[in-house]
Design an enzyme around this catalytic site. Structure first.
Site, mmCIF file in Angstrom:
data_model
loop_
_atom_site.group_PDB
_atom_site.id
_atom_site.type_symbol
_atom_site.label_atom_id
_atom_site.label_comp_id
_atom_site.label_asym_id
_atom_site.label_seq_id
_atom_site.Cartn_x
_atom_site.Cartn_y
_atom_site.Cartn_z
ATOM 1 N N CYS A 1 33.204 47.282 33.194
ATOM 2 C CA CYS A 1 32.882 47.588 34.593
ATOM 3 C C CYS A 1 33.967 48.401 35.294
ATOM 4 O O CYS A 1 33.743 48.901 36.394
ATOM 5 C CB CYS A 1 32.644 46.294 35.367
ATOM 6 S SG CYS A 1 31.427 45.220 34.597
ATOM 7 N N CYS B 1 36.218 43.767 39.012
ATOM 8 C CA CYS B 1 36.468 42.806 37.941
ATOM 9 C C CYS B 1 35.865 43.383 36.668
ATOM 10 O O CYS B 1 35.030 44.286 36.711
ATOM 11 C CB CYS B 1 35.863 41.443 38.268
ATOM 12 S SG CYS B 1 34.077 41.450 38.554
#
EC number: 2.3.1.16
Length: 397
Positions: free
Chosen positions: A92, A382
């Site tokens: 991500c 995150c």
């Protein structure tokens, strides 16, 4: 200054984000990157011949040509065949990581102008059949594997990614009601910003085919601005009985891409580019995989420390909204000012195409910081497996 050389953003664009199986489902991640890259080159008045390197982030290599992604993007937008290309994967954080890699190339003088970006077509994630390549026995029960769904479980800790958010909810005493209220805020902030045209400067419209013929898509498809708190409260928890994570307060599975062109101070002067922002610094950190969503805390803290700045110096803060309890855990841990954090909504509203979100957040911060007349901003995400990444920018307006 945290970097060895001055590095500036000279263009930052993104596609609208498509809903899962929606208007962008027939475009590969390479296609989506091409749209964003062409828009960025045009907006920044950057000639393809001046680009020294292409770096693209991508997580799920979901098309048959995905292994060539960064290279094909460069060639498609007219960058010379002699210019190298690199596809990277920090899950991500891949969109942010493309900028980090680009900064590193500029700082060691391997490049002066770098086309960075991130992209994802989650809709095109295939089903696969394992164990059949070398033959199967009569009567074998051959299983189809959903490559998208299985990737959302961290096999090292044997946890679906959403369960790591549930762990944070328990640890930080975050209630389901708080999560739903935050999800509603994300939708409402996105709607207010979209209605006001705040996304226009970052957006690269795409022509799409619909039942009504060809149309120009220039608004995020996943957002549900009509959402009410009552509707959110009725949704069942998905991963844990009496849990906090629902389909309404988690980031949306989506398709989309972003492109950020960065250049050295020397290149800005040489090519007469208009700098939009300066890259102040960045930081990547590891954390406990079972609470991977807390990653932005050490990442933001580390980036600020390297830059000699504090959260009070930041005019805007973006924390990618993987899940509402994950965001809220970060907010509490850093004592974030909600009036300047995720001010125009986030991934709960507009979706989270894995490799594309870092580029989207960076592009948004670049333009929103200028619109507000602010000075500093930090964007973060995150990362599955237990990491966090953060990038700090300074407006040049």
């Amino acid at each position: 200054m945290a970097l060895l050389r001055g590095v500036f953003v000279v263009a930052a664009k993104r596609t609208p984000f498509g809903a899962y199986g929606g208007l962008l489902k027939d475009f590969t991640a390479t296609d989506l990157s091409e749209f964003a890259a062409k828009a960025a080159l045009s907006a920044g008045k950057v000639s393809p011949e001046t680009v020294d390197s292409v770096i693209m982030g991508n997580v799920l290599q979901s098309s048959s040509d995905a292994i060539y992604l960064a290279r094909h993007v460069g060639l498609r937008v007219g960058i010379p065949k002699e210019t190298p290309a690199l596809t990277i994967n920090r899950l991500c954080g891949s969109g942010f990581q493309s900028i980090v890699n680009g900064c590193q190339e500029i700082c060691v003088k391997e490049a002066e102008v770098v086309l960075c970006g991130g992209t994802e077509s989650m809709s095109q994630a295939p089903y696969c059949v394992r164990t059949v390549r070398f033959g199967t026995k009569l009567g074998s029960d051959i299983k189809l594997e959903d490559s998208l769904w299985v990737s959302l479980t961290d096999q090292h800790v044997q946890l679906p990614i959403a369960m790591t958010a549930e762990n944070l909810a328990v640890k930080h005493k975050i209630s389901r009601e708080e999560c739903d209220k935050y999800a509603l805020q994300s939708q409402q902030r996105w709607k207010a910003a979209n209605d006001a045209g705040y996304f226009n400067d970052e957006m690269a419209p795409i022509e799409v085919k619909t039942k009504k013929g060809k149309q120009t898509m220039q608004v995020d498809e996943h957002a549900r601005p009509q959402t009410t708190l009552e509707q959110l409260q009725k949704l069942p928890p998905v991963f844990k009985k009496d849990g906090t994570v629902t389909a309404g307060n988690a980031s949306g599975i989506a398709d989309g891409a972003g492109a950020v062109i960065i250049a050295s101070e020397d290149a800005v002067k040489k090519h007469n580019f208009t700098p939009l922002a300066r890259i102040v610094g960045y930081f990547v950190s590891g954390c406990d995989p079972s609470i991977m969503g807390i990653g932005p805390v050490p990442a933001i803290s580390g980036a600020l420390k390297k830059a000699g700045l504090s959260l009070k110096d930041m005019d805007l803060v973006e924390v990618n909204e993987a899940f509402a309890p994950q965001y809220l855990a970060v907010e509490r841990s850093l004592d974030l000012d909600i009036s300047k954090t995720n001010v125009n909504g986030g991934a709960i509203a507009l979706g989270h195409p894995l490799g594309g979100s870092g580029s989207r957040i960076t592009a948004h911060l670049v333009h929103e910081l200028r619109r507000r007349g602010g000075k500093y901003a930090v964007g973060s995400a995150c990362i599955g497996g237990g990491q966090g990444i953060a990038v700090i920018i300074q407006s040049t307006a």
